[in-house]
Design an enzyme around this catalytic site. Structure first.
Site, PDB file in Angstrom:
ATOM      1  N   SER A 291       0.835  -1.198   0.000  1.00 57.17           N
ATOM      2  CA  SER A 291       0.000   0.000   0.000  1.00 57.17           C
ATOM      3  C   SER A 291       0.875   1.255   0.000  1.00 57.17           C
ATOM      4  O   SER A 291       1.593   1.506  -0.966  1.00 57.17           O
ATOM      5  CB  SER A 291      -0.964  -0.042   1.193  1.00 57.17           C
ATOM      6  OG  SER A 291      -1.914   0.989   1.112  1.00 57.17           O
TER       7      SER A 291
ATOM      8  N   HIS B  95      -8.650   0.993   0.185  1.00 59.03           N
ATOM      9  CA  HIS B  95      -8.628  -0.007  -0.892  1.00 59.03           C
ATOM     10  C   HIS B  95     -10.033  -0.530  -1.182  1.00 59.03           C
ATOM     11  O   HIS B  95     -10.249  -1.734  -1.337  1.00 59.03           O
ATOM     12  CB  HIS B  95      -7.655  -1.145  -0.557  1.00 59.03           C
ATOM     13  CG  HIS B  95      -6.249  -0.648  -0.417  1.00 59.03           C
ATOM     14  ND1 HIS B  95      -5.511  -0.201  -1.490  1.00 59.03           N
ATOM     15  CD2 HIS B  95      -5.456  -0.478   0.671  1.00 59.03           C
ATOM     16  CE1 HIS B  95      -4.332   0.216  -1.063  1.00 59.03           C
ATOM     17  NE2 HIS B  95      -4.276   0.066   0.244  1.00 59.03           N
TER      18      HIS B  95
END
Length: 314
Positions: A94, A203
């Site tokens: 990420s 996400h």
């Protein structure tokens, strides 16, 4: 230690903790905090040394601090020659993808820092606009998690798979009600839910406003046309430049992090025979061990750990 075929991996948000800059403050690479502070308008030295844990949970501050420690750790390892000459690829979880891009030569430290700051602000704003949360479903296979998430979503609740981290560890994202429903139903698939202390449903489609805002910053950024291979979160595929990153970075905010598959790409397609985790904590090392138990991995979260890389194995 042997340095043949090394892959560098960088952790993401959630690994931050109060005082995590302290071990690094006497190293030459600590000077990067001044560069990043100037680029972002935040006092990184204060954030890394003085700021309390609760304040560091703020999305934008968490991301900047984790990124800064990761690039300091990498810079120190490079300065001391601890990585050798056989680094073949990078990947980051990420937020960690920005440290990976920096280590790979795709971005400068200040260029990446500006993007991390823009990303953190955009994600924080999107989370304030629409409340969301996340949790980890442990001990269940991915297929069972995906089926349960689909069932909950088709019943009208906002739920998505957010991170495929390792066998038996899948992060879900969505509305508080949806995550509560998944927690209650986790035993149906032999799973247990662990709640994550995060500021939003990352996400997932809840981050669409953040992705739109971040795209502007990504398109204005200067990415190198060619760089060391980076395995991207969105597709677990190898990317080496050619103007792909603005699109990849935009998609990353609303797409699952395919970390388990990324580890397989590093070890398989890219031939990494060991991985080095650079940054705070040892989260990625744990995920790697669950994914490929035979793949050596070491965490570099202090200057002492950098120096340990210089000691021959055995």
């Amino acid at each position: 230690m042997s340095t043949h075929g090394i892959g560098l991996v960088f952790p993401g948000q959630g690994t931050q903790k109060q005082g995590m800059g302290e071990p690094w403050r006497s190293t030459p690479s600590w000077a990067l905090t001044s560069e990043i502070s100037e680029a972002t308008g935040e006092d990184l030295a204060e954030l890394l040394l003085e700021t309390g844990a609760e304040q560091l949970r703020r999305t934008d501050l968490a991301q900047l601090t984790v990124f800064t420690v990761a690039v300091i750790a990498h810079a120190e390892a490079v300065r001391l020659g601890a990585l050798g000459g056989d680094v073949v690829a990078c990947a980051g979880h990420s937020l960690g993808e920005y440290a990976a891009l920096t280590a790979a030569g795709a971005l400068t430290v200040t260029g990446a820092a500006k993007l991390v700051a823009a990303r953190g602000r955009a994600m924080r704003d999107a989370a304030l606009e629409r409340e969301g949360t996340m949790g980890v479903l442990v001990a269940a296979p991915l297929e069972a998690v995906e089926a349960l998430v689909t069932e909950v979503r088709e019943a009208g609740a906002d739920a998505w798979v957010a991170n495929v981290n390792a066998p038996g560890q899948t992060v879900v994202s969505g509305s508080p009600a949806a995550i509560e429903e998944l927690s209650a139903r986790a035993p149906e698939i032999g799973a247990k839910m662990l709640r994550l202390q995060v500021g939003g449903a990352f996400h997932s489609p809840y981050m669409a406003p953040a992705a739109e805002a971040l795209r502007t910053a990504l398109e204005a950024a200067s990415f190198a046309s060619g760089h060391l291979p980076v395995v991207a979160n969105v597709d677990a595929a190898v990317h080496t430049g050619d103007g792909e990153w603005p699109d990849i970075g935009t998609r990353q905010l609303t797409s699952p992090v395919r970390w388990e598959q990324s580890v397989h790409t590093l070890a398989g397609q890219l031939g990494c025979v060991r991985l080095v985790e650079l940054g705070p904590g040892r989260t990625l090392a744990g995920l790697v061990k669950r994914t490929l138990p035979g793949l050596p991995v070491v965490s570099v979260d202090s200057p002492a750990a950098v120096e340990a890389l210089l000691v021959p194995a055995g």
